[in-house]
Design a protein around this motif. Sequence first.
Motif, PDB file in Angstrom:
ATOM      1  N   ASN B 109       0.807  -1.221   0.000  1.00  0.00           N
ATOM      2  CA  ASN B 109       0.000   0.000   0.000  1.00  0.00           C
ATOM      3  C   ASN B 109       0.835   1.263   0.000  1.00  0.00           C
ATOM      4  OD1 ASN B 109      -2.729  -0.697  -0.223  1.00  0.00           O
ATOM      5  ND2 ASN B 109      -2.615  -1.645   1.804  1.00  0.00           N
ATOM      6  N   ARG B 112       1.420   3.691  -3.250  1.00  0.00           N
ATOM      7  CA  ARG B 112       0.449   4.537  -3.946  1.00  0.00           C
ATOM      8  C   ARG B 112       0.915   5.950  -4.255  1.00  0.00           C
ATOM      9  NH1 ARG B 112      -4.715   1.846  -3.616  1.00  0.00           N
ATOM     10  NH2 ARG B 112      -4.407  -0.068  -2.450  1.00  0.00           N
ATOM     11  N   TYR B 447      -7.069   4.056  -0.900  1.00  0.00           N
ATOM     12  CA  TYR B 447      -6.447   3.575   0.322  1.00  0.00           C
ATOM     13  C   TYR B 447      -7.003   4.318   1.527  1.00  0.00           C
ATOM     14  CZ  TYR B 447      -2.772   2.254   3.556  1.00  0.00           C
ATOM     15  OH  TYR B 447      -2.079   1.779   4.627  1.00  0.00           O
TER      16      TYR B 447
END
Lengths: 194, 468, 237
Positions: B109, B112, B447
């Motif tokens: 993650n 991003r 996210y």
Amino acid sequence: MELLGIFRDVESAAGAVERLVREGFTEAQITSLTSSPYPDGVLVKTDQRSWFRWFTLACGFAGAGAGFLLAAGTAWLYPVRTGDKPIIAFYPTGIVTYELTMLFFLVGTIVGMFLEMRLPPRGKRLYAPEISEGCIGIGITIHAGGEAVACGEGLKPGECVGGIAVLPADEQKRRAEEIMKEAGALRMVTEATL
Amino acid sequence: MSEISDQTGRTIPTGPTSSTTKSATQLNDELLSSLRTPTWKWYGLALFLGAVVAWGLAAFSYQMYTDMSVTGLDRPVMWGVYIVNFVFWIGLSHSGTMVSAILRLCQANWRRPILRAAETMTVFTVAVGGLFPLIHLGRNWVFFYLIPYPNQRGLWPNFRSALLWDATAIFTYIIGSSLFLYLGMLPDLAVARDRASGWRLKLYTVLAMGWRGTAREWVVFQKASTLMAALIIPVAVSVHSIVAWDFAVTVIPGWHSTIFPPYFVIGAIHSGVAAVITLMIIIRKAFHLEEYLTPLHFDNMGKLQLVIALLWSYAYFVEVQTTWYAHEPIEWEVYGFMAHKYTFILLLMLVGNAILPIICLCFKRLRRSIPVMLVITLLINVGMFIERFLIIVPSLSHKNMPFVWGTYRPTWVEISVTAGAFAGFALMYTLFAKTFPMVATTDVREYETQKRLVPVGRTRLPSLAGKE
Amino acid sequence: MEKMTSPYRWGMVVDLDRCTGCGACVVACQAENNVGICGKREIAEGRDMHWLRIERFWVGEYPNVRVRFLPVLCQHCHDAPCEPVCPVYASYHNPEGLNGQVYNRCVGTRYCGNNCPYAVRVFNFYSHEWPKPLDNQLSPDITVRPRGVMEKCTFCIQRIRRAREDAEGEGRKIRDGEVQPACAQTCPTEALVFGNLADPRSRAARLSRSPRGFRLLEHLGTHPSITYLKGGGREHV
């Protein structure tokens, strides 16, 4: 005929979908317009299958053929000897074939993706710029009206229409609009702008 | 509930605001800040870069107008700084797409906020690198002889030449990485479209292809992103392997080496990761993205850089030690010549590429220190430029026939063209950042939505909703 | 695909025991092939255009110093490293065993020059000029190469072509010794012998089978068409 309701947040949008389904609209008729992706089932349930990767694969095969012809075929057409290497040399042919296969794979993926998304669209469609600012759009395709076909085995999701389909289209639209407003829609979009 | 107005005066209700999460509009504003009207500082920078590019172009025109004698090349050193540049820029291009693709596939993650910067870097470095083989041609004006198309000359390129493999691979890579960049940008372009007016509105409307973000579009889009990421990695590996084959398939001592392809790929990733970190630091500062590019990102990228630095050192050690052990006279002569003539830059390379990063990046505090990371990553790229120089020039200087040994020193023309290339890359990057969303806005927002705080018992914990 | 065979396989024998290092071959080559005129500067820069060079080596310690000469020209390798690396087929192999170079095709990647282990390929770094009246000496049989292209020894292909046309006109094959490149023709000690290696009775073929024979950088597997002769009990001369 289509209808788009703009919602402030996920909760109210999800509530609207819930009510629409209860009213007799099917999942296939309802879609969500969001500017960031949500897991399936948070807003609507949509078909997870896709066919574009088969298109990619077909492009890859075409690329392999093109690469082979480019390296080996043209060498055969213009037979010039260099460095005592065979006219159709093994490694160079392999390398060029590989590169063109990958090129066609990559281009095929993008082209296939757009084909499956049906983008760019032919005409204008319902949209609202608020969606980019985090609002949720719930779109519904109204059935022309007629016989209801119950969802069952052997039917594609798009082929079955719920009980509400027996009503005339205008009536369906009115009900959908009412439901969305009750659920907290900020406004309804009926005019295609995008 | 807060409300804001867009350019058309329409009131746009924004999402729920609380002290912990930002509304989508706030996120959009911050992440798309690079698209704001340029300041005079930006114009100054663009003008300066443009001037350097113009100088480089002038030097190149001068070379084309006179002849190749304005370079430092001679017999036997027929390839010089232009080819060093070629390998260097193609090397830099590696990490952009590759890091982004690997991190996408691993669903890391933290990737991003840096995706777009990395992918853009790839596209522009390949574009710059791809120019150098043409710049270095003795007769640039007939470069089209290299392109396979039916012509009245009855002439077809020779696919047995590694240069043609290069051309094919780079063509594939530049198309592939541009498509990869575009694909990732598609939803962001739609966001930019909805907030734009004037020429930008027209541009984004065309590029966004009528994207509305329907559930079905997202499903297909995510599948395509994963597939593209998986497909672009083997292309990236092949591109630098082929660049290595330009050297490895020859009979030149010091070039003819089986370890070259993997070694070049590792070197490419080494310099590429370093460049991504450098660009992250610059973008963070320029667009005030301190909140999105946190020390955590630098920590993670630092770990990646450490691994690659170790791999690179290993590959370099293997290459030198096999040569040393075999002690094949001509090959060893090349190494001896390199160590003797280029001692300083050889040591600088070893420090910059291996010793310094390996020691520093072991410490969390240094990985999280942005000035330290800036110095380390810049030195890595200096080292990688030297590495390419030391691969290309000494081998050619002392080839098999001692009677025609020679040396090479780049001239002002070659240095100007190199400077022009660096400025050209920076200029394209700056223009791109002003025209297109520089941070993957929808990715970051996805996210942010996923990790929303949900009440658990007496406290609120971040939830991570998403696919398994 | 046409079959690429030929009754000729051109080759040369260089007898190092006969070479005196006089350099007549270098001059003859320059005069015959429109090779660019280079001055002090070009040579100091390593940009001389000689297709044929005499390498000179000193052997031994003073005062017992001997000098040795090694004429090096294109070896016309059968597995030539320069050929497959050329992206535009400017460097290719012809059926007569010659390593051809097509100047008009050359785009100047210089890849062939790098990959030639003998470093006999020369690149036109400069636009060479033939000031008057030197331009009168230019041979009409050969292209004057522009800047930016690679060139090298062709075994005086224009002479081979002419001899072949004459022979074909008379319905026969080229006789041994009928065609000679400029360097071989000029060599006062007959150290350079040119001929058809496909004919086992030609002088060059017979000499190439000499036990004194070796080839330059033989270990690279380039299979050169030039055989060097050295030894015969006169190593120290």
